[in-house]
Design an enzyme around this catalytic site. Sequence first.
Site, PDB file in Angstrom:
ATOM      1  N   CYS A  90       0.832  -1.202   0.000  1.00  0.00           N
ATOM      2  CA  CYS A  90       0.000   0.000   0.000  1.00  0.00           C
ATOM      3  C   CYS A  90       0.868   1.254   0.000  1.00  0.00           C
ATOM      4  CB  CYS A  90      -0.904  -0.003   1.225  1.00  0.00           C
ATOM      5  SG  CYS A  90      -1.932   1.477   1.346  1.00  0.00           S
ATOM      6  N   CYS A 148      -0.083   5.900   7.328  1.00  0.00           N
ATOM      7  CA  CYS A 148      -1.470   5.654   7.736  1.00  0.00           C
ATOM      8  C   CYS A 148      -1.530   4.671   8.899  1.00  0.00           C
ATOM      9  CB  CYS A 148      -2.274   5.126   6.544  1.00  0.00           C
ATOM     10  SG  CYS A 148      -3.964   4.654   6.951  1.00  0.00           S
ATOM     11  N   CYS A 154      -3.414   0.158   8.903  1.00  0.00           N
ATOM     12  CA  CYS A 154      -2.868  -1.199   8.875  1.00  0.00           C
ATOM     13  C   CYS A 154      -1.607  -1.273   9.730  1.00  0.00           C
ATOM     14  CB  CYS A 154      -2.536  -1.626   7.441  1.00  0.00           C
ATOM     15  SG  CYS A 154      -3.985  -1.850   6.379  1.00  0.00           S
ATOM     16  N   CYS A 181      -6.227   3.557  -1.020  1.00  0.00           N
ATOM     17  CA  CYS A 181      -6.342   2.499  -0.015  1.00  0.00           C
ATOM     18  C   CYS A 181      -6.671   1.174  -0.692  1.00  0.00           C
ATOM     19  CB  CYS A 181      -7.426   2.855   0.999  1.00  0.00           C
ATOM     20  SG  CYS A 181      -7.698   1.572   2.242  1.00  0.00           S
ATOM     21  N   ASP A 235     -21.695 -13.598  20.063  1.00  0.00           N
ATOM     22  CA  ASP A 235     -20.750 -12.800  19.279  1.00  0.00           C
ATOM     23  C   ASP A 235     -20.574 -11.480  20.020  1.00  0.00           C
ATOM     24  OD1 ASP A 235     -19.169 -11.599  17.394  1.00  0.00           O
ATOM     25  OD2 ASP A 235     -20.662 -11.596  15.788  1.00  0.00           O
ATOM     26  N   CYS A 283     -14.156 -11.519  18.793  1.00  0.00           N
ATOM     27  CA  CYS A 283     -13.367 -10.505  18.089  1.00  0.00           C
ATOM     28  C   CYS A 283     -12.268  -9.948  18.985  1.00  0.00           C
ATOM     29  CB  CYS A 283     -14.268  -9.377  17.588  1.00  0.00           C
ATOM     30  SG  CYS A 283     -15.096  -8.453  18.896  1.00  0.00           S
TER      31      CYS A 283
END
Length: 383
Positions: free
Chosen positions: A12, A18, A21, A88, A314, A341
């Site tokens: 990228c 940025c 990521c 992006c 979840d 998560c």
Amino acid sequence: MLFPISKQALSCPHFDSCAGCSHQLFVEPPIWREVIENFKETLNPILHQGTLTGWRCRAKLAVRGTKQNPIIGLFKKGSHEALNIPFCLVHHPRINQAVTMIQNWMERHQLNPYQEHSQAGDLRYLQFVVERASGKVQIVFVLNFKDFSSPESQIWRKLLLELAQETTNAFWHSIWVNFNPHATNTIFTDKWEKVWGEPYLWESFDGVKICFQPSNFAQANLDLFEKLLKKVKSWVREKAKVVEFFAGVGTIGLSVAAKCSWIKCEEINPHSKECFYYAKQQLSSEISQKIMFYTGSADENLNLLQGADTVIVDPPRKGLSRKFIEGLTQSSVDQLIYVSCGWDSFKKNKETLISQGWNLKKLEGYSLFPGSEHIELLTLFER
């Protein structure tokens, strides 16, 4: 397996500055090594990875800069200075296209981006959501107003209606406003208004139609999440009596309902109820009559466990509370499907569950956010 794309194609141009990521897309999420190490004695975890570029159908971006040079993007690493990210790689191409359109539109009308230091300016954030089937973009403008009562806000309303007419019907799905005049880092308030377009964005998961409004939580990587959904469905036993906690708009619950004797779905966000019932109406009467929806927190709705044999959860990143796990253990439930998560909270929850007689039978990883340290875990506990 990773798709055979060259490292150069996955490098990228915004990566060095940025904060979006943490590592390049061609690198396996480093946290997965820790997951494997943690379970190597008992399980053989599998990591599922989908396409590495263009997967993000949902993006929240900061709006900063000036009238002459509006910036729409993410913050630079270690700062609150916004950065344009026009190339992006993880964004759906329609999102990058929409960002450029809005930047040009803001410049043309000399619209004020938000200024954090003075709390002045009008437009704080934008959310873009792509409807996969149509390719249309739902857009949310987070405005620094309490409502549309002021003359300044009425100018925005007029311009947003004009924006809807400037492009073809094939581009915008709907235009929404979230009003947030508060000095806060929280992006959204509870005050939403649709300015133009369709009220619901629809997605189909293995033939089951689910609808969303901007106030609802939804996964950003829907293609890979759909594979996770299919695996959840395969783990649910025929004629199971199911309670789903943290159900959102019912994406998981409605997807597995056909296999169940009955399913009760619980969600704390009151905005989810409307979309849940609209999606439920899309099902056959034979299936829809099996499904019930309850509003409130998981800990407040433990009575739903009565008569159930299967629970699907979840939860948010903080995981399950001790009260919830104790209530679950005291119930008749003997199967727990846990979508996590949050790796740190899952490790703690796993130890608590095992100490209370649960056995971890299966574990799979889903790289829903390529380029990040985030891994979604799909796990099966039984007792």
